[in-house]
Design an enzyme around this catalytic site. Structure first.
Site, PDB file in Angstrom:
ATOM      1  N   GLU A 106      85.872  61.971 -13.901  1.00  0.00           N
ATOM      2  CA  GLU A 106      84.411  62.027 -13.798  1.00  0.00           C
ATOM      3  C   GLU A 106      83.784  61.889 -15.183  1.00  0.00           C
ATOM      4  O   GLU A 106      84.374  62.325 -16.174  1.00  0.00           O
ATOM      5  CB  GLU A 106      83.976  63.376 -13.208  1.00  0.00           C
ATOM      6  CG  GLU A 106      83.700  63.371 -11.726  1.00  0.00           C
ATOM      7  CD  GLU A 106      82.374  62.690 -11.365  1.00  0.00           C
ATOM      8  OE1 GLU A 106      81.887  61.838 -12.137  1.00  0.00           O
ATOM      9  OE2 GLU A 106      81.849  63.010 -10.305  1.00  0.00           O
ATOM     10  N   ASP A 107      82.598  61.325 -15.248  1.00  0.00           N
ATOM     11  CA  ASP A 107      81.873  61.285 -16.518  1.00  0.00           C
ATOM     12  C   ASP A 107      81.217  62.632 -16.802  1.00  0.00           C
ATOM     13  O   ASP A 107      81.212  63.114 -17.919  1.00  0.00           O
ATOM     14  CB  ASP A 107      80.824  60.169 -16.531  1.00  0.00           C
ATOM     15  CG  ASP A 107      79.916  60.200 -15.322  1.00  0.00           C
ATOM     16  OD1 ASP A 107      80.373  60.616 -14.234  1.00  0.00           O
ATOM     17  OD2 ASP A 107      78.746  59.803 -15.447  1.00  0.00           O
ATOM     18  N   ASP A 110      77.858  68.403 -13.290  1.00  0.00           N
ATOM     19  CA  ASP A 110      76.569  69.061 -13.536  1.00  0.00           C
ATOM     20  C   ASP A 110      76.435  70.206 -12.532  1.00  0.00           C
ATOM     21  O   ASP A 110      76.928  71.307 -12.773  1.00  0.00           O
ATOM     22  CB  ASP A 110      75.473  67.997 -13.385  1.00  0.00           C
ATOM     23  CG  ASP A 110      74.174  68.388 -14.049  1.00  0.00           C
ATOM     24  OD1 ASP A 110      73.861  69.581 -14.047  1.00  0.00           O
ATOM     25  OD2 ASP A 110      73.465  67.517 -14.565  1.00  0.00           O
ATOM     26  N   THR A 111      75.863  69.963 -11.359  1.00  0.00           N
ATOM     27  CA  THR A 111      75.821  71.014 -10.324  1.00  0.00           C
ATOM     28  C   THR A 111      77.200  71.224  -9.708  1.00  0.00           C
ATOM     29  O   THR A 111      77.466  72.268  -9.106  1.00  0.00           O
ATOM     30  CB  THR A 111      74.863  70.631  -9.183  1.00  0.00           C
ATOM     31  OG1 THR A 111      75.365  69.457  -8.532  1.00  0.00           O
ATOM     32  CG2 THR A 111      73.459  70.364  -9.696  1.00  0.00           C
ATOM     33  N   GLY A 112      78.061  70.207  -9.802  1.00  0.00           N
ATOM     34  CA  GLY A 112      79.388  70.268  -9.178  1.00  0.00           C
ATOM     35  C   GLY A 112      79.402  69.752  -7.745  1.00  0.00           C
ATOM     36  O   GLY A 112      80.459  69.661  -7.127  1.00  0.00           O
ATOM     37  N   LYS A 138      78.460  70.465 -17.926  1.00  0.00           N
ATOM     38  CA  LYS A 138      77.248  71.210 -18.285  1.00  0.00           C
ATOM     39  C   LYS A 138      77.571  72.702 -18.273  1.00  0.00           C
ATOM     40  O   LYS A 138      78.228  73.200 -17.357  1.00  0.00           O
ATOM     41  CB  LYS A 138      76.142  70.928 -17.267  1.00  0.00           C
ATOM     42  CG  LYS A 138      75.529  69.532 -17.363  1.00  0.00           C
ATOM     43  CD  LYS A 138      74.470  69.483 -18.435  1.00  0.00           C
ATOM     44  CE  LYS A 138      73.757  68.144 -18.450  1.00  0.00           C
ATOM     45  NZ  LYS A 138      72.789  68.025 -17.371  1.00  0.00           N
ATOM     46  N   PHE A 158      69.239  66.289 -19.993  1.00  0.00           N
ATOM     47  CA  PHE A 158      69.589  65.116 -19.183  1.00  0.00           C
ATOM     48  C   PHE A 158      70.161  64.029 -20.093  1.00  0.00           C
ATOM     49  O   PHE A 158      69.480  63.527 -20.987  1.00  0.00           O
ATOM     50  CB  PHE A 158      68.364  64.592 -18.427  1.00  0.00           C
ATOM     51  CG  PHE A 158      68.737  63.549 -17.410  1.00  0.00           C
ATOM     52  CD1 PHE A 158      69.183  63.931 -16.150  1.00  0.00           C
ATOM     53  CD2 PHE A 158      68.711  62.197 -17.728  1.00  0.00           C
ATOM     54  CE1 PHE A 158      69.575  62.984 -15.217  1.00  0.00           C
ATOM     55  CE2 PHE A 158      69.109  61.246 -16.802  1.00  0.00           C
ATOM     56  CZ  PHE A 158      69.538  61.638 -15.547  1.00  0.00           C
ATOM     57  N   ARG A 171      73.097  52.868 -19.379  1.00  0.00           N
ATOM     58  CA  ARG A 171      74.535  53.087 -19.194  1.00  0.00           C
ATOM     59  C   ARG A 171      75.349  52.480 -20.338  1.00  0.00           C
ATOM     60  O   ARG A 171      76.406  52.993 -20.691  1.00  0.00           O
ATOM     61  CB  ARG A 171      75.013  52.442 -17.887  1.00  0.00           C
ATOM     62  CG  ARG A 171      74.619  53.170 -16.634  1.00  0.00           C
ATOM     63  CD  ARG A 171      75.454  52.665 -15.472  1.00  0.00           C
ATOM     64  NE  ARG A 171      74.856  52.938 -14.183  1.00  0.00           N
ATOM     65  CZ  ARG A 171      74.989  54.076 -13.515  1.00  0.00           C
ATOM     66  NH1 ARG A 171      75.688  55.063 -14.025  1.00  0.00           N
ATOM     67  NH2 ARG A 171      74.414  54.240 -12.331  1.00  0.00           N
TER      68      ARG A 171
END
Ligand code: PRP
Length: 183
Positions: A106-107, A110-112, A138, A158, A171
């Site tokens: 994964e890059d 965040d929230t998962g 994060k 962000f 990107r």
């Protein structure tokens, strides 16, 4: 959290992680990953989570001194800077994974939500082993998902660049940064 608004005129890109810093850390991660698998298997099945992971995945596998099979999944859930909470699977693994040593690449976690969804789905294939590498994690979220190989832990801003987008832009920046309103 920054809320980059392109309605405002003066938005600049601030660099958080230089290209050189990213590449050096990915080399270290590759050594950590090789070390984990060395007594287990000589062939890794790496899954690139498109689109954001494209550059991390590419750089990571180029640095791994072992056999690496590739799969690609395309999963998304973000609109602008916010997670919609709805995971959209646009394409999925096409190869058998039963008994394989699988590494999800994964890059960013965040929230998962995205990773949780992917892992739950992949477990049904009964891989011998299922691990996760992410370039960025994060710090903010208590998602409770164990992440085996983490490149950088960052604060809640962000991020864009090195595969990460804001509404599909940025990107292809070679570094990781964030948008800052000048006003
Ligand atoms: C991004 C990123 C991760 C996910 C992480 O994907 O590539 O897959 O969000 O966020 P989460 O932990 O809050 O779920 P996105 O939905 O933006 O799609 P993209 O990779 O095609 O840009």
């Amino acid at each position: 959290m920054f809320l980059p608004s392109e309605r405002r005129q003066h938005v600049t890109v601030e660099v958080l992680l230089e290209e050189k810093t990213i590449k050096e850390r990915i080399k270290q991660l590759a050594r950590e990953i090789e070390n984990y698998y060395k007594d287990k298997t000589d062939t890794l099945h790496a899954i690139c989570v498109l689109k954001g992971s494209i550059h991390f995945f590419s750089e990571l596998v180029l640095n791994l001194n072992m056999n690496v099979n590739y799969s690609f999944v395309h999963v998304s859930s973000y609109a602008g800077t916010e997670s919609t909470g709805r995971i959209r699977v646009k394409s999925w693994v096409d190869e058998p994974l039963q008994g394989k040593y699988v590494l999800v690449v994964e890059d960013i976690v965040d929230t998962g939500n995205t990773l949780r969804y992917i892992l739950n789905y992949l477990r049904k294939y009964k891989p011998a082993d299922l691990k996760v590498a992410t370039l960025i994690e994060k710090e903010k979220y208590q998602h409770g998902i164990p992440i085996d190989f983490v490149g950088f832990k960052v604060q809640d801003v962000f991020l864009i660049g090195y595969g990460l987008d804001y509404d599909e832009k940025y990107r292809n920046l070679p570094f990781i940064g964030y948008l800052k309103n000048d006003t």
